[in-house]
Motif scaffolding. Structure first.
Motif, PDB file in Angstrom:
ATOM      1  N   TYR A   1      -7.513 -11.929  43.442  1.00 22.76           N
ATOM      2  CA  TYR A   1      -6.098 -11.560  43.565  1.00 22.76           C
ATOM      3  C   TYR A   1      -5.607 -10.795  42.339  1.00 22.76           C
ATOM      4  CZ  TYR A   1      -1.042 -12.227  43.246  1.00 22.76           C
ATOM      5  OH  TYR A   1       0.298 -12.026  43.061  1.00 22.76           O
ATOM      6  N   VAL A   2      -5.873 -11.315  41.148  1.00 24.73           N
ATOM      7  CA  VAL A   2      -5.321 -10.676  39.954  1.00 24.73           C
ATOM      8  C   VAL A   2      -6.014  -9.352  39.649  1.00 24.73           C
ATOM      9  CG1 VAL A   2      -4.535 -12.834  38.936  1.00 24.73           C
ATOM     10  CG2 VAL A   2      -6.797 -11.963  38.344  1.00 24.73           C
ATOM     11  N   HIS A   3      -7.159  -9.106  40.281  1.00 20.48           N
ATOM     12  CA  HIS A   3      -7.840  -7.829  40.071  1.00 20.48           C
ATOM     13  C   HIS A   3      -7.724  -6.902  41.277  1.00 20.48           C
ATOM     14  CE1 HIS A   3      -9.667 -10.336  36.902  1.00 20.48           C
ATOM     15  NE2 HIS A   3      -9.521  -9.224  36.218  1.00 20.48           N
ATOM     16  N   GLY A   4      -6.784  -7.223  42.167  1.00 19.55           N
ATOM     17  CA  GLY A   4      -6.431  -6.308  43.239  1.00 19.55           C
ATOM     18  C   GLY A   4      -7.398  -6.247  44.399  1.00 19.55           C
ATOM     19  N   GLN A   5      -8.337  -7.198  44.467  1.00 19.33           N
ATOM     20  CA  GLN A   5      -9.291  -7.175  45.575  1.00 19.33           C
ATOM     21  C   GLN A   5      -8.735  -7.821  46.835  1.00 19.33           C
ATOM     22  OE1 GLN A   5     -12.508  -8.932  43.140  1.00 19.33           O
ATOM     23  NE2 GLN A   5     -13.679  -7.083  43.562  1.00 19.33           N
ATOM     24  N   ILE A   6      -7.744  -8.681  46.677  1.00 14.13           N
ATOM     25  CA  ILE A   6      -6.975  -9.199  47.806  1.00 14.13           C
ATOM     26  C   ILE A   6      -5.505  -9.198  47.393  1.00 14.13           C
ATOM     27  CG2 ILE A   6      -8.835 -10.613  48.774  1.00 14.13           C
ATOM     28  CD1 ILE A   6      -7.551 -13.063  47.470  1.00 14.13           C
ATOM     29  N   ASP A   7      -4.613  -9.122  48.383  1.00 11.23           N
ATOM     30  CA  ASP A   7      -3.195  -9.137  48.046  1.00 11.23           C
ATOM     31  C   ASP A   7      -2.655 -10.570  48.050  1.00 11.23           C
ATOM     32  OD1 ASP A   7      -2.846  -9.828  50.749  1.00 11.23           O
ATOM     33  OD2 ASP A   7      -2.114  -7.847  51.325  1.00 11.23           O
ATOM     34  N   ARG A   8      -1.385 -10.699  47.726  1.00 12.09           N
ATOM     35  CA  ARG A   8      -0.788 -12.023  47.603  1.00 12.09           C
ATOM     36  C   ARG A   8      -0.850 -12.792  48.921  1.00 12.09           C
ATOM     37  NH1 ARG A   8       4.199 -14.866  47.566  1.00 12.09           N
ATOM     38  NH2 ARG A   8       4.482 -16.121  45.666  1.00 12.09           N
ATOM     39  N   ARG A   9      -0.568 -12.099  50.013  1.00  8.98           N
ATOM     40  CA  ARG A   9      -0.587 -12.760  51.317  1.00  8.98           C
ATOM     41  C   ARG A   9      -1.983 -13.300  51.628  1.00  8.98           C
ATOM     42  NH1 ARG A   9       2.110 -10.140  56.599  1.00  8.98           N
ATOM     43  NH2 ARG A   9       3.871 -10.368  55.157  1.00  8.98           N
ATOM     44  N   ALA A  10      -3.008 -12.506  51.339  1.00  5.52           N
ATOM     45  CA  ALA A  10      -4.382 -12.953  51.600  1.00  5.52           C
ATOM     46  C   ALA A  10      -4.745 -14.136  50.716  1.00  5.52           C
ATOM     47  CB  ALA A  10      -5.358 -11.801  51.386  1.00  5.52           C
ATOM     48  N   PHE A  11      -4.306 -14.091  49.452  1.00 10.85           N
ATOM     49  CA  PHE A  11      -4.592 -15.228  48.577  1.00 10.85           C
ATOM     50  C   PHE A  11      -3.963 -16.498  49.124  1.00 10.85           C
ATOM     51  CE2 PHE A  11      -3.184 -18.219  45.372  1.00 10.85           C
ATOM     52  CZ  PHE A  11      -4.379 -18.519  44.734  1.00 10.85           C
ATOM     53  N   LEU A  12      -2.681 -16.417  49.479  1.00  8.87           N
ATOM     54  CA  LEU A  12      -1.977 -17.615  49.962  1.00  8.87           C
ATOM     55  C   LEU A  12      -2.603 -18.140  51.249  1.00  8.87           C
ATOM     56  CD1 LEU A  12       1.721 -16.590  49.241  1.00  8.87           C
ATOM     57  CD2 LEU A  12       0.287 -18.156  47.924  1.00  8.87           C
ATOM     58  N   SER A  13      -3.022 -17.226  52.110  1.00  7.65           N
ATOM     59  CA  SER A  13      -3.641 -17.641  53.358  1.00  7.65           C
ATOM     60  C   SER A  13      -4.957 -18.368  53.114  1.00  7.65           C
ATOM     61  CB  SER A  13      -3.871 -16.412  54.251  1.00  7.65           C
ATOM     62  OG  SER A  13      -4.575 -16.766  55.423  1.00  7.65           O
ATOM     63  N   ARG A  14      -5.777 -17.808  52.230  1.00  8.00           N
ATOM     64  CA  ARG A  14      -7.100 -18.386  51.982  1.00  8.00           C
ATOM     65  C   ARG A  14      -7.023 -19.609  51.068  1.00  8.00           C
ATOM     66  NH1 ARG A  14     -10.759 -13.165  50.631  1.00  8.00           N
ATOM     67  NH2 ARG A  14     -12.341 -14.798  50.339  1.00  8.00           N
ATOM     68  N   ALA A  15      -5.952 -19.695  50.273  1.00  8.02           N
ATOM     69  CA  ALA A  15      -5.783 -20.851  49.383  1.00  8.02           C
ATOM     70  C   ALA A  15      -5.178 -22.050  50.091  1.00  8.02           C
ATOM     71  CB  ALA A  15      -4.902 -20.463  48.198  1.00  8.02           C
ATOM     72  N   ALA A  16      -4.692 -21.848  51.303  1.00  4.59           N
ATOM     73  CA  ALA A  16      -3.984 -22.923  52.006  1.00  4.59           C
ATOM     74  C   ALA A  16      -4.854 -24.159  52.190  1.00  4.59           C
ATOM     75  CB  ALA A  16      -3.489 -22.409  53.359  1.00  4.59           C
ATOM     76  N   LYS A  17      -6.169 -23.959  52.344  1.00  5.04           N
ATOM     77  CA  LYS A  17      -7.029 -25.121  52.585  1.00  5.04           C
ATOM     78  C   LYS A  17      -7.171 -26.014  51.352  1.00  5.04           C
ATOM     79  CE  LYS A  17     -11.540 -22.946  51.651  1.00  5.04           C
ATOM     80  NZ  LYS A  17     -12.870 -22.651  52.234  1.00  5.04           N
ATOM     81  N   PHE A  18      -6.783 -25.491  50.187  1.00  4.96           N
ATOM     82  CA  PHE A  18      -6.832 -26.283  48.964  1.00  4.96           C
ATOM     83  C   PHE A  18      -5.496 -26.953  48.657  1.00  4.96           C
ATOM     84  CE2 PHE A  18      -9.845 -22.747  48.478  1.00  4.96           C
ATOM     85  CZ  PHE A  18     -11.022 -23.468  48.329  1.00  4.96           C
TER      86      PHE A  18
END
Length: 298
Positions: free
Chosen positions: A22-39
């Motif tokens: 996320y911080v290096h621009g390989q995924i956007d904020r929405r993608a991070f939040l979506s994929r982080a939801a399981k944690f």
């Protein structure tokens, strides 16, 4: 520095890797939040996890701006082949006797944030003249928010940024209290740029310390003359994948280099404002950095 901040071992490594993407621009904020939801368990949300992983600059100021050992001020410098003008934080010992070596400090991919300013003051407290330019100065400077800072820096022309930092090297090298020796230390984006500047200005850069920075091209590496101290994080596979080729290029060019890989730590381990900070690795790497600059610049 507060000890209340969470540590890297309290997060799943997959989540830390997602944050790195996320911080290096390989995924956007929405993608991070979506994929982080399981944690997001135990009452946490994905947004809360992101807040916990983001820098908390108030927790990590090691050398205060009013520290009696140093003086600091923002200084502008000309950059006719870049943005026209640049600006950075100049920090130096308060009571200087004789000339001192200069170290250029290069920030990550979000502008001159408080952590990098603190790094400059740490160098000044060790007896160096430190200059930390802000790539975002042409667009108003570091905006006080890392997400916005990343957005701004991503929009800038990469070559123009490089030219601004070339101008910064020339400005710093010619400071009246300089002893004529100049080193460069950079973090992440700044680690990459450390190698690029050593390549473009081989007669001005006398030592370089890139922290977890991507490699310059093989052609750029071949032009480096300065000794390098390269600092890597074992878990930083994104950056480390480029190291074997970079090392081969340095060997072929006959560059004097030493590389350290710090076990069990993540990209950004020196940045004491985030959970990825590792105290032992950060302090050891910094001791090595100071000793390296003292050896090659004094």
């Amino acid at each position: 520095m507060s000890e209340s901040r969470k540590q890297a071992h309290e997060f799943d490594q997959e989540l830390l890797d997602l944050y790195d993407y996320y911080v290096h621009g390989q995924i956007d904020r929405r993608a991070f939040l979506s994929r982080a939801a399981k944690f997001a368990v135990g009452g946490l949300t994905a947004v809360t996890l992101l807040d916990l992983l983001n820098p908390q600059y108030a927790l990590a100021e090691q050398v205060l701006a009013n520290d009696p050992r140093i003086v600091s001020e923002y200084r502008k410098f000309p950059s006719p082949e870049g943005s026209g003008e640049g600006r950075g934080l100049l920090a130096q010992p308060k009571d200087m006797e004789g000339k001192r070596p200069v170290v250029l400090v290069i920030h990550e991919n979000r502008g001159l944030n408080p952590y990098i300013e603190d790094v400059a003051r740490r160098l000044a407290a060790q007896g160096f003249i430190a200059f930390a330019p802000d790539a975002l100065y042409p667009v108003g400077g570091y905006p006080g928010n890392d997400d916005k800072g990343r957005e701004l820096q991503a929009r800038l022309d990469r070559e123009k940024i490089v030219r601004d930092f070339v101008a910064a090297v020339c400005f710093a090298h010619d400071l009246p209290d300089s002893n004529g020796k100049l080193g460069v230390v950079g973090f992440c984006f700044g680690g990459w740029l450390t190698g690029v500047l050593a390549s473009r200005l081989p007669d001005l850069v006398d030592a370089g310390v890139p922290y977890y920075g991507g490699p310059p091209t093989a052609e750029e590496a071949a032009r480096i003359k300065a000794p390098l101290l390269l600092q890597f994080a074992e878990l930083d596979t994104r950056v480390n994948d480029g190291w074997p080729g970079y090392e081969q290029a340095l060997k072929q060019a006959g560059v004097d280099y030493t590389a350290h890989v710090y076990p069990g730590v993540n990209h950004g381990f020196h940045n004491d404002t985030t959970p990825r900070y590792d105290k032992a690795a950060a302090e050891l790497s910094w001791q090595r950095t100071i000793a390296f600059f003292k050896k090659h610049l004094e």
